[in-house]
Design a protein around this motif. Sequence first.
Motif, mmCIF file in Angstrom:
data_model
loop_
_atom_site.group_PDB
_atom_site.id
_atom_site.type_symbol
_atom_site.label_atom_id
_atom_site.label_comp_id
_atom_site.label_asym_id
_atom_site.label_seq_id
_atom_site.Cartn_x
_atom_site.Cartn_y
_atom_site.Cartn_z
ATOM 1 N N ARG A 161 -17.611 24.844 -42.623
ATOM 2 C CA ARG A 161 -18.108 25.859 -41.567
ATOM 3 C C ARG A 161 -16.749 26.028 -40.519
ATOM 4 N NH1 ARG A 161 -21.272 26.559 -44.236
ATOM 5 N NH2 ARG A 161 -23.670 26.104 -44.307
ATOM 6 N N GLY A 162 -15.574 25.568 -40.923
ATOM 7 C CA GLY A 162 -14.529 25.862 -40.386
ATOM 8 C C GLY A 162 -13.113 25.292 -40.987
ATOM 9 N N SER A 163 -12.366 26.070 -41.109
ATOM 10 C CA SER A 163 -10.800 25.619 -41.658
ATOM 11 C C SER A 163 -9.931 26.139 -40.653
ATOM 12 C CB SER A 163 -10.731 26.105 -43.107
ATOM 13 O OG SER A 163 -10.785 27.437 -43.156
ATOM 14 N N SER A 164 -8.559 25.446 -41.099
ATOM 15 C CA SER A 164 -7.600 25.840 -40.157
ATOM 16 C C SER A 164 -6.231 25.594 -40.788
ATOM 17 C CB SER A 164 -7.401 24.955 -38.877
ATOM 18 O OG SER A 164 -7.487 23.475 -39.063
ATOM 19 N N LEU A 165 -5.223 26.423 -40.243
ATOM 20 C CA LEU A 165 -3.978 26.288 -41.009
ATOM 21 C C LEU A 165 -2.840 26.547 -39.888
ATOM 22 C CD1 LEU A 165 -1.763 26.246 -43.241
ATOM 23 C CD2 LEU A 165 -2.177 28.655 -43.562
ATOM 24 N N GLU A 166 -2.043 25.329 -39.824
ATOM 25 C CA GLU A 166 -1.073 25.478 -38.662
ATOM 26 C C GLU A 166 0.426 25.647 -39.512
ATOM 27 O OE1 GLU A 166 0.840 22.628 -35.081
ATOM 28 O OE2 GLU A 166 -1.125 22.313 -36.020
ATOM 29 N N VAL A 167 0.886 26.624 -39.602
ATOM 30 C CA VAL A 167 2.051 27.028 -40.403
ATOM 31 C C VAL A 167 3.139 27.550 -39.510
ATOM 32 C CG1 VAL A 167 0.910 29.215 -41.197
ATOM 33 C CG2 VAL A 167 2.794 27.778 -42.535
ATOM 34 N N ASN A 168 4.481 27.560 -40.142
ATOM 35 C CA ASN A 168 5.382 28.458 -39.747
ATOM 36 C C ASN A 168 6.118 29.031 -40.796
ATOM 37 O OD1 ASN A 168 8.035 28.945 -38.046
ATOM 38 N ND2 ASN A 168 9.007 28.186 -39.640
ATOM 39 N N GLY A 313 -6.481 21.627 -42.472
ATOM 40 C CA GLY A 313 -7.822 21.063 -42.811
ATOM 41 C C GLY A 313 -9.177 21.882 -42.524
ATOM 42 N N GLN A 314 -10.232 21.285 -42.719
ATOM 43 C CA GLN A 314 -11.622 21.936 -42.920
ATOM 44 C C GLN A 314 -12.640 20.720 -42.217
ATOM 45 O OE1 GLN A 314 -14.120 21.223 -45.649
ATOM 46 N NE2 GLN A 314 -12.904 19.556 -45.698
ATOM 47 N N ASP A 315 -13.875 21.110 -42.060
ATOM 48 C CA ASP A 315 -14.910 20.222 -41.611
ATOM 49 C C ASP A 315 -15.676 19.961 -42.498
ATOM 50 O OD1 ASP A 315 -16.199 22.911 -41.706
ATOM 51 O OD2 ASP A 315 -16.618 22.871 -39.400
ATOM 52 N N GLY A 316 -15.779 20.436 -43.936
ATOM 53 C CA GLY A 316 -17.112 20.055 -44.699
ATOM 54 C C GLY A 316 -16.531 18.635 -45.362
ATOM 55 N N TYR A 317 -17.706 18.208 -46.035
ATOM 56 C CA TYR A 317 -17.498 16.698 -46.896
ATOM 57 C C TYR A 317 -18.579 16.566 -47.713
ATOM 58 C CZ TYR A 317 -20.304 15.254 -43.118
ATOM 59 O OH TYR A 317 -21.402 15.194 -42.134
ATOM 60 N N THR A 318 -18.262 15.773 -48.940
ATOM 61 C CA THR A 318 -19.198 15.669 -49.720
ATOM 62 C C THR A 318 -19.976 14.524 -49.444
ATOM 63 O OG1 THR A 318 -19.373 15.134 -52.251
ATOM 64 C CG2 THR A 318 -17.831 13.957 -51.027
ATOM 65 N N ALA A 319 -21.161 14.290 -50.186
ATOM 66 C CA ALA A 319 -22.068 12.977 -50.020
ATOM 67 C C ALA A 319 -21.127 11.902 -50.333
ATOM 68 C CB ALA A 319 -23.305 13.333 -50.889
ATOM 69 N N SER A 320 -21.371 10.734 -49.269
ATOM 70 C CA SER A 320 -20.599 9.674 -49.818
ATOM 71 C C SER A 320 -21.502 8.190 -49.195
ATOM 72 C CB SER A 320 -19.230 9.618 -48.827
ATOM 73 O OG SER A 320 -18.450 8.536 -48.894
ATOM 74 N N PRO A 321 -21.297 7.003 -49.786
ATOM 75 C CA PRO A 321 -21.939 5.965 -49.404
ATOM 76 C C PRO A 321 -21.416 5.289 -48.242
ATOM 77 C CG PRO A 321 -20.395 5.631 -51.331
ATOM 78 C CD PRO A 321 -20.334 6.898 -50.977
ATOM 79 N N PHE A 322 -22.117 4.421 -47.427
ATOM 80 C CA PHE A 322 -21.901 3.669 -46.286
ATOM 81 C C PHE A 322 -20.490 2.692 -46.717
ATOM 82 C CE2 PHE A 322 -22.411 -0.305 -44.203
ATOM 83 C CZ PHE A 322 -22.399 -0.121 -43.128
#
Length: 436
Positions: A161-168, A313-322
């Motif tokens: 739902r959101g991504s970011s890029l910190e760059v020069n 970075g970004q805020d999404g992720y795949t399903a994952s076990p405990f």
Amino acid sequence: MAIAGGTFQQGLSGLNAAQRGLEVIANNVSNASVVGFKGSDAEFADVFARAFNGSGSTNGIGLGTSLSSVTQNFKQGNINVTGNPLDLAINGNGFFKVASTAGEMVYTRNGQFNLDKDGFIVNSKGDKLQGFPIDATTGRVSDVSQNLAISQASIPPSPTRGSSLEVNLDARATPIAAAVPFDPANLNTYNNSTALTVYDELGQSHIMSIYLRKESGNTWSAYATVDGTQVDVGVAPVTPTVAPAQAAAGSLVFGVDGQLTTPANAQFTVDLSRFVTATGTPFSSTGTGPNSYTFDMSKATQYGSSFSVQNLGQDGYTASPFAGYNIGPNGTLTISYANGKLVDVARVGLYKFTNPEALQPVGANGWLATQQAGAELVSLSDDSAFGLIQAGALEESNVDLTAELVAMISAQRVYQANSQSIKTQDSLLQTITNLR
């Protein structure tokens, strides 16, 4: 005879008091190795029958001593590291609260907890630890406590739902002529590029590539592709019937100091409509979810140094076990998953009372609230009036075994002295009764 009888009573009261004092000491000694145990102190008071003469002064003799009260000592015990993540020690003020199997709320300093078959955090008696759930979306801690449990289920996927890029961006870079259209397959149509992984609503991964192209002056354009398909940057979501050949780009303008001036917040929108149209497979698994997400470039700079990516970075992720869990110093219960995701699920509550010495002991290192103890106060934050929770450690008994053994010797001497007073009075009584 009356005097002798009174002295017998005084000596007897002294024996009883010494015996009660020894019982308190013995109880402390027997619990010296019990986790979270708080020692007690016997307090005594003299017994006095008032007799006043005409001048108002007293001339009565005391009638001995009596046990006034047994008070609990809530001073801090030593912290012993165990390594068990559900061993909890309180360093400072406060109590844990557990719901007993009998339906009572019990307060304790014994932090020996484990998981039962249903995932609830319980002590050896099966009493359930109380805490406050944390809303996964807002991060807000609930005001209502409940039985704490640790779910070992897999975490479901979450789309980006959101991504970011910190760059020069290198201010010395050569601008690309406006007549040359952007083409991700042609290295000569952009200056720099980088990529990151984003996720759809099924947790499937996609590669988002970002292309940075210097225009005239201090202006740059940011283009993007998802799995090789061009997507629009910086525009509201659209669903064109036929996508134009050239995707829209986000525009970045820098000042003479290399700082971003336009747009002010550089919060672009990555519109995935082209990706959906080109592949026939929506980014949203249902086809009705949002097909866009924000793209933050607010920390981009343009200095006279080489192109570099400081953060991506970004805020999404795949399903994952405990994968595990942890309890922090402020009591926050955090669950970790194999994909590196950390989720704060609850806060272990700490409770305190104005007069904890008035709590009613019920055994098993537990106490019940009483009116004399005052109102229950609870901490949901790093309140300095409460203690900190140390996971993987236990608070030892606060009994000073050396001091208790010395007190035991003293109580033994008191008992012997009172026995001697009774023996002496018995000797006097025998002398009186033998008079002819």
